[in-house]
Design a protein around this motif. Sequence first.
Motif, PDB file in Angstrom:
ATOM      1  N   UNK A   1       0.801  -1.214   0.000  1.00 20.81           N
ATOM      2  CA  UNK A   1       0.000   0.000   0.000  1.00 20.81           C
ATOM      3  C   UNK A   1       0.835   1.267   0.000  1.00 20.81           C
ATOM      4  N   UNK A   2       0.191   2.372   0.281  1.00 22.91           N
ATOM      5  CA  UNK A   2       0.861   3.659   0.343  1.00 22.91           C
ATOM      6  C   UNK A   2       0.892   4.369  -0.996  1.00 22.91           C
ATOM      7  N   UNK A   3       1.722   5.406  -1.060  1.00 27.01           N
ATOM      8  CA  UNK A   3       1.818   6.269  -2.231  1.00 27.01           C
ATOM      9  C   UNK A   3       3.278   6.512  -2.564  1.00 27.01           C
ATOM     10  N   UNK A   4       3.605   6.362  -3.824  1.00 30.83           N
ATOM     11  CA  UNK A   4       4.942   6.676  -4.307  1.00 30.83           C
ATOM     12  C   UNK A   4       4.930   8.131  -4.747  1.00 30.83           C
ATOM     13  N   UNK A   5       5.900   8.893  -4.265  1.00 38.36           N
ATOM     14  CA  UNK A   5       6.011  10.281  -4.696  1.00 38.36           C
ATOM     15  C   UNK A   5       7.342  10.484  -5.404  1.00 38.36           C
ATOM     16  N   UNK A   6       7.329  11.395  -6.373  1.00 36.52           N
ATOM     17  CA  UNK A   6       8.514  11.657  -7.177  1.00 36.52           C
ATOM     18  C   UNK A   6       8.643  13.164  -7.386  1.00 36.52           C
ATOM     19  N   UNK A   7       9.874  13.649  -7.299  1.00 38.64           N
ATOM     20  CA  UNK A   7      10.185  15.047  -7.592  1.00 38.64           C
ATOM     21  C   UNK A   7      11.072  15.057  -8.835  1.00 38.64           C
ATOM     22  N   UNK A   8      10.666  15.836  -9.846  1.00 37.80           N
ATOM     23  CA  UNK A   8      11.406  15.916 -11.103  1.00 37.80           C
ATOM     24  C   UNK A   8      11.721  17.371 -11.437  1.00 37.80           C
ATOM     25  N   UNK A   9      12.768  17.545 -12.208  1.00 40.29           N
ATOM     26  CA  UNK A   9      13.139  18.865 -12.723  1.00 40.29           C
ATOM     27  C   UNK A   9      13.619  18.673 -14.145  1.00 40.29           C
ATOM     28  N   UNK A  10      13.046  19.411 -15.075  1.00 40.73           N
ATOM     29  CA  UNK A  10      13.408  19.303 -16.492  1.00 40.73           C
ATOM     30  C   UNK A  10      13.318  17.857 -16.975  1.00 40.73           C
ATOM     31  N   UNK A  11      12.222  17.192 -16.623  1.00 34.74           N
ATOM     32  CA  UNK A  11      11.920  15.819 -17.030  1.00 34.74           C
ATOM     33  C   UNK A  11      12.918  14.789 -16.505  1.00 34.74           C
TER      34      UNK A  11
ATOM     35  N   UNK B   1       6.186  15.374   1.884  1.00 33.86           N
ATOM     36  CA  UNK B   1       7.566  14.900   1.713  1.00 33.86           C
ATOM     37  C   UNK B   1       8.142  15.351   0.382  1.00 33.86           C
ATOM     38  N   UNK B   2       7.341  15.286  -0.664  1.00 31.61           N
ATOM     39  CA  UNK B   2       7.805  15.717  -1.980  1.00 31.61           C
ATOM     40  C   UNK B   2       8.100  17.221  -1.985  1.00 31.61           C
ATOM     41  N   UNK B   3       7.225  17.994  -1.391  1.00 29.81           N
ATOM     42  CA  UNK B   3       7.460  19.451  -1.324  1.00 29.81           C
ATOM     43  C   UNK B   3       8.699  19.778  -0.499  1.00 29.81           C
ATOM     44  N   UNK B   4       8.898  19.094   0.601  1.00 29.87           N
ATOM     45  CA  UNK B   4      10.082  19.323   1.437  1.00 29.87           C
ATOM     46  C   UNK B   4      11.357  18.982   0.666  1.00 29.87           C
ATOM     47  N   UNK B   5      11.311  17.912  -0.102  1.00 25.79           N
ATOM     48  CA  UNK B   5      12.470  17.542  -0.907  1.00 25.79           C
ATOM     49  C   UNK B   5      12.743  18.592  -1.973  1.00 25.79           C
ATOM     50  N   UNK B   6      11.716  19.091  -2.617  1.00 26.59           N
ATOM     51  CA  UNK B   6      11.901  20.136  -3.625  1.00 26.59           C
ATOM     52  C   UNK B   6      12.546  21.371  -3.010  1.00 26.59           C
ATOM     53  N   UNK B   7      12.131  21.720  -1.816  1.00 21.82           N
ATOM     54  CA  UNK B   7      12.720  22.885  -1.134  1.00 21.82           C
ATOM     55  C   UNK B   7      14.213  22.698  -0.892  1.00 21.82           C
ATOM     56  N   UNK B   8      14.650  21.472  -0.623  1.00 19.09           N
ATOM     57  CA  UNK B   8      16.076  21.201  -0.402  1.00 19.09           C
ATOM     58  C   UNK B   8      16.903  21.443  -1.664  1.00 19.09           C
ATOM     59  N   UNK B   9      16.293  21.194  -2.821  1.00 17.09           N
ATOM     60  CA  UNK B   9      17.015  21.335  -4.091  1.00 17.09           C
ATOM     61  C   UNK B   9      16.832  22.697  -4.731  1.00 17.09           C
ATOM     62  N   UNK B  10      16.008  23.559  -4.143  1.00 23.88           N
ATOM     63  CA  UNK B  10      15.721  24.861  -4.731  1.00 23.88           C
ATOM     64  C   UNK B  10      16.901  25.789  -4.635  1.00 23.88           C
TER      65      UNK B  10
END
Length: 61
Positions: free
Chosen positions: A25-35, A52-61
């Motif tokens: 179960x659960x949900x897979x989340x993915x963060x992408x940039x430029x495909x 979690x995905x938003x927090x990860x994006x903030x780390x790479x911003x």
Amino acid sequence: MNSTYEEEFMGFEIFVEPNPDKWQGGYIWTVCKDEEEIYSDLEFEFDDAINSARSTAKLYF
């Protein structure tokens, strides 16, 4: 939720989809940039996956 959730957040694409492993179960989340996938993981609650995905994006911003 039975389909993929998508959003753009701080210039990143975020995808959340149900884990195809119905036993786990659960949900897979993915963060992408430029495909290109930057990071992905698994959360058991939909809201946790988005956060979690938003927090990860903030780390790479």
